[in-house]
Design a protein around this motif. Structure first.
Motif, PDB file in Angstrom:
ATOM      1  N   CYS A   1       9.766  70.838  -7.428  1.00 52.82           N
ATOM      2  CA  CYS A   1       8.386  70.795  -6.919  1.00 52.82           C
ATOM      3  C   CYS A   1       7.428  70.313  -8.004  1.00 52.82           C
ATOM      4  CB  CYS A   1       7.963  72.177  -6.417  1.00 52.82           C
ATOM      5  SG  CYS A   1       8.773  72.671  -4.897  1.00 52.82           S
ATOM      6  N   ALA A   2       7.591  70.794  -9.219  1.00 48.44           N
ATOM      7  CA  ALA A   2       6.718  70.385 -10.321  1.00 48.44           C
ATOM      8  C   ALA A   2       6.857  68.891 -10.599  1.00 48.44           C
ATOM      9  CB  ALA A   2       7.035  71.191 -11.577  1.00 48.44           C
ATOM     10  N   ALA A   3       8.067  68.353 -10.531  1.00 46.41           N
ATOM     11  CA  ALA A   3       8.276  66.916 -10.745  1.00 46.41           C
ATOM     12  C   ALA A   3       7.604  66.106  -9.643  1.00 46.41           C
ATOM     13  CB  ALA A   3       9.770  66.610 -10.806  1.00 46.41           C
ATOM     14  N   GLU A   4       7.658  66.582  -8.427  1.00 46.75           N
ATOM     15  CA  GLU A   4       7.001  65.882  -7.308  1.00 46.75           C
ATOM     16  C   GLU A   4       5.489  65.897  -7.477  1.00 46.75           C
ATOM     17  OE1 GLU A   4       6.908  63.611  -3.863  1.00 46.75           O
ATOM     18  OE2 GLU A   4       8.603  64.190  -5.110  1.00 46.75           O
ATOM     19  N   VAL A   5       4.932  67.010  -7.899  1.00 51.34           N
ATOM     20  CA  VAL A   5       3.487  67.100  -8.132  1.00 51.34           C
ATOM     21  C   VAL A   5       3.083  66.153  -9.258  1.00 51.34           C
ATOM     22  CG1 VAL A   5       1.659  68.631  -8.991  1.00 51.34           C
ATOM     23  CG2 VAL A   5       3.222  69.418  -7.202  1.00 51.34           C
ATOM     24  N   ALA A   6       3.902  66.046 -10.300  1.00 50.87           N
ATOM     25  CA  ALA A   6       3.606  65.110 -11.397  1.00 50.87           C
ATOM     26  C   ALA A   6       3.606  63.674 -10.893  1.00 50.87           C
ATOM     27  CB  ALA A   6       4.616  65.284 -12.519  1.00 50.87           C
ATOM     28  N   ARG A   7       4.539  63.323  -9.991  1.00 45.36           N
ATOM     29  CA  ARG A   7       4.548  61.969  -9.424  1.00 45.36           C
ATOM     30  C   ARG A   7       3.300  61.711  -8.593  1.00 45.36           C
ATOM     31  NH1 ARG A   7      10.134  62.958  -9.266  1.00 45.36           N
ATOM     32  NH2 ARG A   7      10.076  63.813  -7.171  1.00 45.36           N
ATOM     33  N   ILE A   8       2.862  62.706  -7.842  1.00 42.58           N
ATOM     34  CA  ILE A   8       1.629  62.552  -7.061  1.00 42.58           C
ATOM     35  C   ILE A   8       0.443  62.380  -7.997  1.00 42.58           C
ATOM     36  CG2 ILE A   8       0.036  63.739  -5.504  1.00 42.58           C
ATOM     37  CD1 ILE A   8       2.538  64.978  -4.180  1.00 42.58           C
ATOM     38  N   ARG A   9       0.362  63.217  -9.031  1.00 42.23           N
ATOM     39  CA  ARG A   9      -0.723  63.113 -10.005  1.00 42.23           C
ATOM     40  C   ARG A   9      -0.752  61.728 -10.639  1.00 42.23           C
ATOM     41  NH1 ARG A   9       0.796  66.035 -14.946  1.00 42.23           N
ATOM     42  NH2 ARG A   9       1.961  64.103 -15.114  1.00 42.23           N
ATOM     43  N   ASP A  10       0.410  61.262 -11.056  1.00 40.22           N
ATOM     44  CA  ASP A  10       0.487  59.967 -11.726  1.00 40.22           C
ATOM     45  C   ASP A  10       0.128  58.810 -10.796  1.00 40.22           C
ATOM     46  OD1 ASP A  10       1.191  61.338 -13.986  1.00 40.22           O
ATOM     47  OD2 ASP A  10       3.344  60.883 -13.808  1.00 40.22           O
ATOM     48  N   SER A  11       0.277  59.002  -9.499  1.00 44.67           N
ATOM     49  CA  SER A  11      -0.079  57.929  -8.569  1.00 44.67           C
ATOM     50  C   SER A  11      -1.593  57.725  -8.506  1.00 44.67           C
ATOM     51  CB  SER A  11       0.460  58.227  -7.164  1.00 44.67           C
ATOM     52  OG  SER A  11      -0.296  59.238  -6.528  1.00 44.67           O
ATOM     53  N   PHE A  12      -2.369  58.698  -8.976  1.00 47.75           N
ATOM     54  CA  PHE A  12      -3.817  58.597  -8.967  1.00 47.75           C
ATOM     55  C   PHE A  12      -4.387  58.061 -10.280  1.00 47.75           C
ATOM     56  CE2 PHE A  12      -3.240  61.622  -5.554  1.00 47.75           C
ATOM     57  CZ  PHE A  12      -4.161  61.157  -4.619  1.00 47.75           C
ATOM     58  N   THR A  13      -3.575  58.006 -11.308  1.00 43.58           N
ATOM     59  CA  THR A  13      -4.090  57.558 -12.600  1.00 43.58           C
ATOM     60  C   THR A  13      -4.214  56.047 -12.619  1.00 43.58           C
ATOM     61  OG1 THR A  13      -1.879  57.475 -13.554  1.00 43.58           O
ATOM     62  CG2 THR A  13      -3.111  59.523 -13.838  1.00 43.58           C
TER      63      THR A  13
END
Length: 89
Positions: free
Chosen positions: A72-84
């Motif tokens: 779950c944490a890795a998926e949230v990091a991918r979502i976060r990185d998609s906004f950068t």
């Protein structure tokens, strides 16, 4: 993605689909529903809420306790990185 929500929020809704061309590696899980709700809450901050119902097909509670949180944490990091946005120097 749904981006027309009140107060600048957005939502990502996921579900499993059957696809003939997808390789089967290990045990295939079935995502019944997975929703991420992202809402702004201050300067450069957001609140993320994740609600999911997933059939992992025979996983033991130990798997959830030791591994599922990391996934779950890795998926949230991918979502976060998609906004950068990378800044050109």
């Amino acid at each position: 993605w749904a981006t027309d929500l009140p107060k600048g929020a957005c939502a990502l809704v996921c579900t499993s689909v059957d696809h003939e061309g997808a390789p089967v590696v290990g045990v295939r899980a079935n995502v019944l529903t997975s929703r991420y709700y992202i809402e702004p809450c201050g300067s450069n901050k957001s609140r993320l809420t994740h609600i999911s119902r997933i059939d992992c097909r025979g996983r033991f509670p130990e798997w959830y306790n030791k591994l599922y949180g990391h996934l779950c944490a890795a998926e949230v990091a991918r979502i976060r990185d998609s906004f950068t946005v990378s800044m050109d120097k």
